[in-house]
Motif scaffolding. Structure first.
Motif, short mmCIF file in Angstrom:
data_model
loop_
_atom_site.label_atom_id
_atom_site.label_comp_id
_atom_site.label_asym_id
_atom_site.label_seq_id
_atom_site.Cartn_x
_atom_site.Cartn_y
_atom_site.Cartn_z
N ALA B 86 5.59 -2.21 -0.33
CA ALA B 86 4.85 -3.20 0.47
C ALA B 86 3.37 -2.82 0.40
CB ALA B 86 5.36 -3.20 1.91
N LEU B 87 2.77 -3.14 -0.73
CA LEU B 87 1.39 -2.75 -0.99
C LEU B 87 0.65 -3.96 -1.54
CD1 LEU B 87 2.31 0.43 -3.05
CD2 LEU B 87 1.61 0.43 -0.66
N TYR B 88 -0.68 -3.96 -1.35
CA TYR B 88 -1.51 -5.02 -1.92
C TYR B 88 -1.97 -4.58 -3.30
CZ TYR B 88 -1.34 -6.85 2.77
OH TYR B 88 -0.88 -7.35 3.97
N GLU B 95 -7.64 2.13 -0.44
CA GLU B 95 -7.86 0.93 0.40
C GLU B 95 -6.58 0.51 1.10
OE1 GLU B 95 -11.55 -1.19 -2.05
OE2 GLU B 95 -9.47 -1.56 -2.63
N LEU B 99 -6.35 0.54 5.11
CA LEU B 99 -6.02 -0.69 5.84
C LEU B 99 -4.91 -0.44 6.85
CD1 LEU B 99 -5.97 -3.83 6.30
CD2 LEU B 99 -4.32 -3.93 4.43
N PHE B 100 -3.82 0.19 6.36
CA PHE B 100 -2.69 0.39 7.28
C PHE B 100 -3.00 1.45 8.32
CE2 PHE B 100 -0.48 -1.96 3.95
CZ PHE B 100 0.22 -2.86 4.74
N ARG B 102 -5.87 1.76 9.76
CA ARG B 102 -6.62 1.03 10.79
C ARG B 102 -5.70 0.13 11.61
NH1 ARG B 102 -11.55 -0.11 6.64
NH2 ARG B 102 -12.98 1.47 7.43
N LEU B 103 -4.77 -0.53 10.92
CA LEU B 103 -3.83 -1.40 11.65
C LEU B 103 -2.92 -0.58 12.56
CD1 LEU B 103 -2.85 -3.93 8.80
CD2 LEU B 103 -4.27 -4.40 10.78
N GLU B 104 -2.62 0.67 12.14
CA GLU B 104 -1.79 1.55 12.97
C GLU B 104 -2.61 2.20 14.08
OE1 GLU B 104 1.41 2.33 12.85
OE2 GLU B 104 2.19 2.03 10.82
N ARG B 105 -3.92 1.90 14.08
CA ARG B 105 -4.86 2.45 15.06
C ARG B 105 -4.86 3.99 15.05
NH1 ARG B 105 -2.42 -1.86 17.04
NH2 ARG B 105 -3.69 -3.66 17.63
N ASN B 142 3.87 3.84 -1.03
CA ASN B 142 4.68 3.08 -0.07
C ASN B 142 5.19 3.99 1.05
OD1 ASN B 142 5.90 0.66 0.72
ND2 ASN B 142 7.82 1.14 -0.33
N ILE B 145 2.33 5.24 3.37
CA ILE B 145 1.94 4.28 4.41
C ILE B 145 2.90 4.38 5.60
CG2 ILE B 145 1.82 1.80 4.93
CD1 ILE B 145 0.63 1.43 2.12
N GLY B 146 4.16 4.58 5.28
CA GLY B 146 5.15 4.74 6.35
C GLY B 146 4.91 5.99 7.18
#
Lengths: 450, 254
Positions: B86-88, B95, B99-100, B102-105, B142, B145-146
Motif C-alpha cells: 500500500a504505497l504511492y 516521501e 507521509l504516513f 505525519r498521518l500517524e501523528r 510496506n 509503514i506498518g
C-alpha cells in the motif's frame, strides 16, 4: 487532510502527461472557440421566396427609379440562396434543416413602398424566419440578412429623401420641373412672396387689396419657415422597410458569450470530474485506501480532500481559459466575482460527481473511462435545444439535466459572463445541493472499498 | 483477562471475543475467540475463503465486526501490512514513509523515517521512486509503514506471497527481529511450510470458524489421534505438517 493534499500535488507534479493534458486541453478548446468566433463566417443558407414578378421590381420616386433587384443581388453576396416557389416551401426548408433561415418577399412589396412614398400610407414588410435550434447559427443568418436589409432601407430612404428635398427646394426657391419631356419653370414660394410684397408696396395706402395680399405674404413667411425645417425632419424618417421576424420566447444570452460559457463549463466538467474520480480511484489502485481509513483519516475527510483539489484545479484552469477567451469574445470583467462564484460552485459539484464515480471504480483507468462516459452525455443532454425534441422527450431530458451539474453550471457561467441570462442565484443554490447529494453518494460508494 | 495482563510470564496484547462478521447472508467469521501475546508470532492458515483476510482486517480496524469485540490497549493502533504493497508508486521511499508518519501523528516524522530506513536497510534508496523498487524491497517499505507508530502488534496479510525465496528469507529474518524486540506478529499465509517454520502458534480457519489453535506440532498430534511420536522437539519434514493440515481440514469436512 493537508498532508494528503500535499501528496496528491506531488503525484500530479510527477505526472506531466496528465497535468499537461488537463491544462492544454481546455486552452486548446479556448483557442479553437476564439478563432471560430473571430474568423469571418461563411455564407448562411437561406431559402428565398421572392413573390415580386420579374420586371416589376422598380420603385418610382419623383423622376427617379430604385431597382429593388439591384439590392437583392447584393444580398445574395452575403447568403447562399435556395430559391423556392412558395412560402410554405421556404418554411419547410428551414424545418428540414436544409436552410438556416427563410426570407419571404411578398408580391405587394413594390406597391407598398410606392404607397408609403407617395401617400405616406403603407407598411412594406419582408418576412424572416429563423431556425432557432442553434443560437449561433440563428445569430449568424440573422446578422447576414439584417445587414443587407438595412442597406435596402438606407438606399430607399436616401432616394426618397433626395427627391423630397429637391422638390421642397423647388417649392421654396423655384426652379425647373421636368414634365412630359418639357422643362416647366417653377416660381417658388420665396419668389412669389417677393412679388406680392412688391405689389403691396406699389398699391396706395388705403387700397382694399392690401389686407388680402398681406395675408398671402404672411402665409408665404409661415410656409417658408415650416418647409425650411422639413429637410431635417425627413432625414429622421429612415426605415421604410419592416422585417417581420419570428422571435424566440424567453430571455437569451448573446451567442458569443454563451459559446464561451459552454467551452468553459465543458472544460470545468472534464477537469473536475476526471481529476476527482482519478485521484480517489488512485487510493484504491495503490492499495492505500484501507491503510488510510483505519483511523488516519475519515472517509468524509478523504472525499473532501479530493473534491477540493479537483475543484481548485478546475477553477484555476477555467479562469485562465476564460481570460484567454475574453481576448476574442466580450466577457464582462466587471462581473469577475460572479465568474469566480459560478466556476467555484460548478467545480465543487463536478468534483463531487467525480468522487461518486471514483468511489465505484476499482482503478484509475476504469474511473477515467467512467468519468468520460458519464460526462459526455451529461453535456449533450444539457445542450439539446428544447424545441428540437418532442414534449415527452424534452421533459425526460430536462429531468436528467436537472440531476447533473452541467446545466446549472452553464446557466451560472452564462449569467456571470454577460449578465443577460436568467439570474445566477438559483443555479448556484442548485450546484450547492448537487455537491452535497453527490458527496453523500460517494460516501455510500466508498463502502465498496472496504 | 485484561489487556497487558501477564499470564505465565506472557503479556496479552489483544483478546478477541465472539467475533462474527457477516456480508449479507454469508457468514465470513463465526464467533471466533483467541488471545495474542507479546513477542508471539502467530500464523493464520486455512483454505481460500476461510476468513483469514477478514479476520486481519477487523483486527486492523479496516472492517467493523458484526458481533463480538476486539479488546486491546486504547489509543494504540496495530501496524497493518496489506497483502499488496500500500504505497504511492510516484513518491519516493522517504516521501511515502514521511507521509504516513505525519498521518500517524508521529512526534518527529523525520527521525521516524530515518529510523525505519535504517531498519529496512534502504537508506541508500530513500530518494528513489517506489515504482522502481523490486517486489521484495516494496514489501519492506510496506512493512516499515506498518511499524511507524511503533505498534504493539503487526498484522501482515500474506506478506511473502509475491516474493522469491531469497526475498522471503530476508523478510522472515526481519520479522523475526521484530518479534525478538517484543512486537506481536500475526500473519496469514497459504504457505503451510512457512507457517510451520516461522510461527510459534497457528490459528486454523475453515469457512469462518476457528478450527484449531496451537503449535504446528499440536496440529499434527491432533491429526494423528494423540500420536506422541511427533512432538514439538522432533525434527519433521515440512510435508508432514502440510499433510497433517490437509488431513485435518478433510476430517472436518473442509
Amino acid at each position: 487532510m493537508r498532508w494528503l493534499l500535499v501528496k496528491d500535488l506531488q503525484i500530479l507534479r510527477r505526472s506531466p502527461l496528465l497535468v499537461g493534458l488537463l491544462v492544454v486541453y481546455p486552452v486548446v478548446i479556448a483557442l479553437m472557440i476564439g478563432f471560430a468566433l473571430s474568423s469571418p463566417p461563411g455564407k448562411p443558407t437561406v431559402a428565398l421566396y421572392d413573390a415580386v414578378r420579374t420586371g416589376r421590381g422598380a420603385v418610382s420616386i419623383g423622376n427617379q427609379q430604385i431597382n429593388i433587384s439591384h439590392y437583392a443581388n447584393q444580398l445574395f453576396q452575403s447568403i447562399k440562396p435556395i430559391r423556392v416557389t412558395s412560402r410554405a416551401q421556404a418554411i419547410r426548408k428551414v424545418q428540414d434543416g436544409q436552410a438556416q433561415a427563410a426570407l419571404i418577399v411578398p408580391a405587394d412589396i413594390v406597391s407598398q413602398i410606392n404607397s408609403l412614398i407617395t401617400q405616406g400610407v403603407g407598411n412594406p414588410t419582408v418576412e424572416l424566419i429563423l431556425n432557432s435550434r442553434d443560437p449561433l447559427e440563428r445569430q449568424f443568418a440573422q446578422q447576414a440578412i439584417a445587414a443587407r436589409a438595412n442597406q435596402v432601407e438606407q438606399a430607399v430612404s436616401k432616394q426618397v429623401l433626395r427627391v423630397a428635398v429637391t422638390d421642397l427646394q423647388q417649392v421654396l426657391n423655384g426652379g425647373k420641373l421636368q414634365f412630359l419631356g418639357q422643362s416647366v419653370p417653377l416660381l417658388g414660394l420665396r419668389n412669389a412672396r417677393a412679388i406680392v410684397q412688391g405689389t403691396i408696396a406699389s398699391l396706395p395706402a388705403n387700397s382694399p387689396l392690401r389686407p388680402a395680399l398681406k395675408q398671402v405674404v404672411d402665409f408665404a413667411d409661415l410656409a417658408s419657415g415650416g418647409l425650411g425645417f422639413a429637410s431635417p425632419v425627413l432625414s429622421s424618417i429612415g426605415s421604410p422597410l419592416t422585417i417581420k421576424q419570428t422571435e424566440l420566447t424567453g430571455k437569451t444570452t448573446p451567442s458569443a458569450s454563451y459559446a464561451a460559457a459552454i467551452a468553459v463549463i465543458v472544460s470545468l466538467m472534464f477537469v473536475g470530474v476526471l481529476l476527482a474520480a482519478g485521484l480517489l480511484a488512485l487510493e484504491r489502485s495503490e492499495h492505500a485506501y484501507s491503510r488510510l481509513v483505519r483511523g488516519l483519516i475519515k472517509p468524509e475527510g478523504l472525499l473532501s480532500e479530493k473534491v477540493l483539489l479537483a475543484a481548485g484545479a478546475a477553477t484555476g484552469v477555467t479562469l485562465l481559459m476564460s481570460a484567454l477567451v475574453s481576448l476574442f469574445v466580450h466577457l464582462e470583467w466587471m462581473r469577475f466575482p460572479l465568474w469566480l462564484a459560478a466556476l467555484v460552485m460548478g467545480a465543487l459539484a463536478f468534483g463531487a460527481l467525480g468522487v461518486a464515480i471514483g468511489g465505484l471504480a476499482r482503478d484509475v483507468s476504469v474511473a477515467s473511462l467512467m468519468a468520460f462516459v458519464v460526462s459526455l452525455p451529461i453535456a449533450f443532454v444539457a445542450l439539446v435545444p428544447g424545441d428540437a425534441v418532442s414534449g415527452t422527450l424534452k421533459s425526460i431530458l430536462d429531468a436528467v439535466a436537472f440531476v447533473f451539474p452541467f446545466k446549472a453550471a452553464l446557466q451560472a457561467a452564462a449569467n456571470a459572463f454577460s449578465g443577460t441570462a436568467p439570474g445566477i442565484g438559483w443555479p448556484l443554490i442548485h450546484l450547492a445541493v448537487l455537491t452535497l447529494v453527490f458527496g453523500a453518494l460517494a460516501r455510500l460508494a466508498l463502502r465498496r472499498f472496504a | 483477562m485484561s489487556i497487558g495482563t501477564q499470564t505465565a510470564q506472557r503479556t496479552v496484547t489483544v483478546a478477541v471475543r465472539g467475533l462474527t462478521k457477516r456480508f449479507g447472508a454469508r457468514i465470513a467469521l463465526d464467533r471466533i475467540s483467541f488471545e495474542l501475546y507479546a513477542a508471539e508470532v502467530v500464523a493464520i492458515i486455512g483454505p481460500n475463503g476461510a476468513g483469514k483476510t477478514t479476520l486481519l482486517s477487523i483486527l486492523a480496524g479496516v472492517l467493523n465486526p458484526s458481533e463480538g469485540e476486539v479488546i486491546r490497549t486504547p489509543d494504540r493502533r496495530f501496524g497493518w501490512v496489506p497483502q499488496e504493497p500500500a504505497l504511492y508508486s510516484k513518491l519516493s521511499v522517504a516521501e511515502n514513509l514521511r507521509l504516513f508518519a505525519r498521518l500517524e501523528r508521529v512526534a518527529d516524522p523525520d527521525q521516524a523515517v530515518a529510523a525505519m530506513l535504517a531498519q529496512i536497510g534502504l537508506e541508500d534508496r530513500a530518494g528513489e521512486e517506489v515504482a522502481r523498487l523490486s517486489g521484495g524491497n516494496q514489501q519492506r517499505v510496506n512493512i516499515a509503514i506498518g511499524l511507524l507508530c511503533e505498534p504493539p502488534a503487526l498484522l501482515l496479510d500474506e506478506p511473502s506471497a509475491s516474493l522469491d525465496p531469497r526475498q522471503r528469507e530476508r523478510l522472515w529474518e526481519f520479522i523475526g527481529g521484530l518479534a525478538g524486540r517484543g512486537t506481536t506478529i500475526i500473519f496469514s499465509t497459504h504457505n503451510v511450510a512457512e507457517a510451520e517454520r516461522y510461527a510459534g502458534r497457528t490459528l486454523v480457519l475453515g469457512d469462518g470458524e476457528l478450527l484449531f489453535t496451537g503449535t504446528p506440532a499440536d496440529l499434527e498430534r491432533a491429526v494423528s489421534g494423540g500420536d506422541t511420536t511427533l512432538d514439538a522437539d522432533t525434527p519433521r519434514l515440512a510435508g508432514d505438517f502440510e499433510s497433517a493440515f490437509v488431513r485435518f481440514l478433510h476430517d472436518r469436512g473442509h
